[in-house]
Motif scaffolding. Structure first.
Motif, PDB file in Angstrom:
ATOM      1  N   GLY A  16       0.799  -1.215   0.000  1.00 19.71           N
ATOM      2  CA  GLY A  16       0.000   0.000   0.000  1.00 19.71           C
ATOM      3  C   GLY A  16       0.829   1.259   0.000  1.00 19.71           C
ATOM      4  O   GLY A  16       0.284   2.372   0.070  1.00 19.71           O
ATOM      5  N   ALA A  17       2.146   1.116  -0.081  1.00 20.00           N
ATOM      6  CA  ALA A  17       3.004   2.309  -0.108  1.00 20.00           C
ATOM      7  C   ALA A  17       2.849   3.034  -1.438  1.00 20.00           C
ATOM      8  O   ALA A  17       2.776   2.412  -2.499  1.00 20.00           O
ATOM      9  N   GLU A  20      -7.960  -0.859   5.858  1.00 25.38           N
ATOM     10  CA  GLU A  20      -6.797  -0.798   6.735  1.00 25.38           C
ATOM     11  C   GLU A  20      -5.673  -0.059   6.020  1.00 25.38           C
ATOM     12  O   GLU A  20      -5.360  -0.366   4.873  1.00 25.38           O
ATOM     13  N   GLN A  21      -5.078   0.907   6.715  1.00 25.20           N
ATOM     14  CA  GLN A  21      -3.921   1.610   6.159  1.00 25.20           C
ATOM     15  C   GLN A  21      -2.660   0.976   6.704  1.00 25.20           C
ATOM     16  O   GLN A  21      -2.415   0.971   7.916  1.00 25.20           O
ATOM     17  N   ARG A  22      -1.819   0.437   5.809  1.00 24.74           N
ATOM     18  CA  ARG A  22      -0.603  -0.248   6.228  1.00 24.74           C
ATOM     19  C   ARG A  22       0.664   0.548   5.943  1.00 24.74           C
ATOM     20  O   ARG A  22       1.735   0.184   6.438  1.00 24.74           O
ATOM     21  N   ALA A  23       0.577   1.571   5.137  1.00 26.85           N
ATOM     22  CA  ALA A  23       1.756   2.367   4.790  1.00 26.85           C
ATOM     23  C   ALA A  23       1.412   3.844   4.939  1.00 26.85           C
ATOM     24  O   ALA A  23       0.248   4.243   4.777  1.00 26.85           O
ATOM     25  N   PRO A  24       2.405   4.677   5.249  1.00 33.18           N
ATOM     26  CA  PRO A  24       2.140   6.121   5.364  1.00 33.18           C
ATOM     27  C   PRO A  24       1.602   6.692   4.062  1.00 33.18           C
ATOM     28  O   PRO A  24       1.931   6.220   2.969  1.00 33.18           O
ATOM     29  N   ALA A  35      -3.461   4.999   0.606  1.00 27.48           N
ATOM     30  CA  ALA A  35      -3.970   3.754   0.039  1.00 27.48           C
ATOM     31  C   ALA A  35      -4.475   2.892   1.184  1.00 27.48           C
ATOM     32  O   ALA A  35      -3.698   2.495   2.063  1.00 27.48           O
ATOM     33  N   LEU A  36      -5.778   2.612   1.195  1.00 27.16           N
ATOM     34  CA  LEU A  36      -6.387   1.788   2.233  1.00 27.16           C
ATOM     35  C   LEU A  36      -6.686   0.413   1.651  1.00 27.16           C
ATOM     36  O   LEU A  36      -7.418   0.297   0.666  1.00 27.16           O
ATOM     37  N   ARG A  37      -6.105  -0.609   2.260  1.00 27.48           N
ATOM     38  CA  ARG A  37      -6.322  -1.972   1.777  1.00 27.48           C
ATOM     39  C   ARG A  37      -7.745  -2.419   2.092  1.00 27.48           C
ATOM     40  O   ARG A  37      -8.265  -2.192   3.188  1.00 27.48           O
ATOM     41  N   ILE A  38      -8.382  -3.082   1.116  1.00 25.73           N
ATOM     42  CA  ILE A  38      -9.729  -3.619   1.299  1.00 25.73           C
ATOM     43  C   ILE A  38      -9.613  -5.020   1.876  1.00 25.73           C
ATOM     44  O   ILE A  38      -9.016  -5.918   1.253  1.00 25.73           O
ATOM     45  N   LEU A  39     -10.161  -5.230   3.056  1.00 24.36           N
ATOM     46  CA  LEU A  39     -10.135  -6.535   3.705  1.00 24.36           C
ATOM     47  C   LEU A  39     -11.307  -7.386   3.222  1.00 24.36           C
ATOM     48  O   LEU A  39     -12.242  -6.889   2.597  1.00 24.36           O
TER      49      LEU A  39
END
Length: 355
Positions: free
Chosen positions: A33-34, A337-341, A327-331
Motif C-alpha cells: 500500500g506504499a 486498513e492503512q498499512r503504509a504512510p 492507500a487503504l487496503r480492502i479486507l
C-alpha cells in the motif's frame, strides 16, 4: 503480486486556491500500500485538474480545469506512462467543471459544470477524434431547479456525469436541484435529449453516484444531508426510485460532507469518504441489494478526504486539506486498513489509474 501500479493524481493549483502543481505521477505497491512519487515522471503543470478520467483505450487521460471560464484538457500517455498535453484546452460548456467521463464508445467526452451562484449547472459534450483527443464542443444542456438549503441550492449545480452500465442513458447528478437528470446521447451528432428527471430527498444535495455491478441499483453520496441513498434504477426509462437512506458517518454531531463513493465490483460493499469526520465509511449491501449496513469507519489518512478510487485491492483517498494521498487496503470483510504512510501530494483531490 503485480508490479507497482502507476497512478496519476490531480491537485488544486495556486490559481485555483491550492498549493499543487497540477498532475503528479505516483507508484502504488500492491503488496504494502506504499505510494511514492515516480522520480522519472515530472509533474505536469495544468490549472486546477479537479477530476480525471481515462479513455477506454488507455492512451489518453482527461482533466477538468476548474475555473469560472471552465475548460477540459487532454494528455497522451507515453510508453513510460508519462503524460504529454495534446491539443489545446477546450471550453467545458460552463463554469467550474468538476467531473469528466468518457462515453463507452470512446467517441464522446462528458463534463459536469458546477456553475456559480448565478450561472446554472450544465453538462457539456465533446467529440473525440480517432486518437481520443477532444476536437469540438457538440452540445451543452442547462439544468433547471433549486433546493431548500440556503447558500448551496439557490440554483443548479451539476456535480457528476456518467453513462449507465448498459450504455442507454447518460446520468447527471445535480447537487443544487436535488435531482438526477437522464439523457439519451445521439452518438452521431453528440447531442443530449432529456429522457427523465428523478427528484431525490429535498436538501440532500446529491453529489456523486455509483452503480451496483448489476446496474439495477444506484448509490448516491448526499453531500448536504451527510447520508448515502439507495435507489432502484429503471434501465428502460432512466428513472431512479428511492429505497433507502443511511447516515454516511457514525460521528454524529460532527459537520460532515460526503465526497467520493465507490461500489465494490463484487456487489457486496460500498465505501464513502467523509469530509469532516475525515474517515472512509464501509457498508455492507443487504441481500435485496438496496439497503446499506455500516461495517466500520477508517481514518482517511489525512484531512478532508475528497476523491476515492479503486486500485489493486486498495482504495485511494485524496485528502485535500492535508495534502496526503492514502492507500487503504480492502479486507475480506469490506473494512479498510492503512498499512503504509500516505504520500505527500499538496492539495490533492482526485486520482486515476490507467491499465
Amino acid at each position: 503480486m503485480p508490479a507497482h501500479i502507476l497512478v496519476h493524481a490531480g491537485s488544486y493549483t495556486p490559481d485555483t486556491g491550492g498549493d499543487g502543481t497540477g498532475l503528479t505521477a505516483l507508484r502504488l505497491d500492491p503488496a504494502t500500500g506504499a505510494m511514492t512519487a515516480d522520480p522519472g515522471l515530472p509533474d505536469v503543470p495544468v490549472s486546477g485538474p479537479s477530476f480525471l478520467a481515462a479513455h477506454p483505450s488507455g492512451r489518453v487521460v482527461y482533466c477538468t480545469n476548474e475555473a469560472e471560464s471552465g475548460t477540459v484538457s487532454a494528455f497522451a500517455r507515453q510508453p513510460d506512462g508519462g503524460l504529454t498535453a495534446v491539443g489545446e484546452p477546450l471550453p467545458s460548456g460552463g463554469a467550474n467543471p468538476c467531473h469528466v467521463s468518457v462515453h463507452p464508445s470512446g467517441e464522446w467526452l462528458l463534463t459536469a459544470n458546477y456553475g456559480t451562484d448565478t450561472a446554472p449547472g450544465t453538462v457539456g459534450v465533446h467529440r473525440l477524434d480517432a486518437d481520443g483527443v477532444p476536437v469540438e464542443l457538440t452540445d451543452v444542456v442547462v439544468h433547471e431547479g433549486s433546493g431548500p438549503v440556503t447558500g448551496r441550492q439557490e440554483g443548479t449545480h451539476a456535480h457528476q456525469v456518467v453513462t449507465d452500465p448498459e450504455g442507454r442513458f447518460v446520468l447527471a447528478v445535480d447537487l443544487g436541484a436535488d435531482a438526477v437528470f437522464a439523457y439519451r446521447l445521439d452518438t452521431a451528432a453528440g447531442t443530449l435529449e432529456q429522457a427523465a428527471v428523478s427528484r431525490v430527498t429535498p436538501g440532500s444535495g446529491p453529489r456523486h453516484l455509483a452503480f451496483a455491478p448489476a446496474g439495477d441499483v444506484v448509490w448516491i453520496a448526499d453531500e448536504l444531508s451527510s447520508s448515502v441513498s439507495g435507489l432502484r434504477y429503471d434501465t428502460a426509462t432512466g428513472t431512479l426510485n428511492p429505497v433507502s437512506r443511511t447516515p454516511a458517518t457514525m460521528a454524529m454531531g460532527t459537520p460532515n460532507q460526503p465526497g467520493g463513493i465507490v461500489a465494490s465490483p463484487c456487489g457486496r460493499f460500498v465505501w464513502v469518504t467523509n469530509r469532516g469526520a475525515d474517515t472512509v465509511a464501509a457498508f455492507r449491501v443487504s441481500g435485496a441489494g438496496d439497503i446499506l449496513y455500516p461495517i466500520a469507519e477508517t481514518p482517511s489518512g489525512g484531512e478532508w478526504p475528497r476523491g476515492l478510487s479503486l486500485a489493486a485491492g486498495h482504495l485511494l483517498v485524496s485528502n485535500q486539506r492535508s495534502g496526503t494521498l492514502a492507500a487503504l487496503r480492502i479486507l475480506d470483510t469490506g473494512a479498510l486498513e492503512q498499512r503504509a504512510p500516505a504520500a505527500a501530494v499538496p492539495s490533492v483531490i482526485c486520482t486515476v489509474t490507467v491499465s
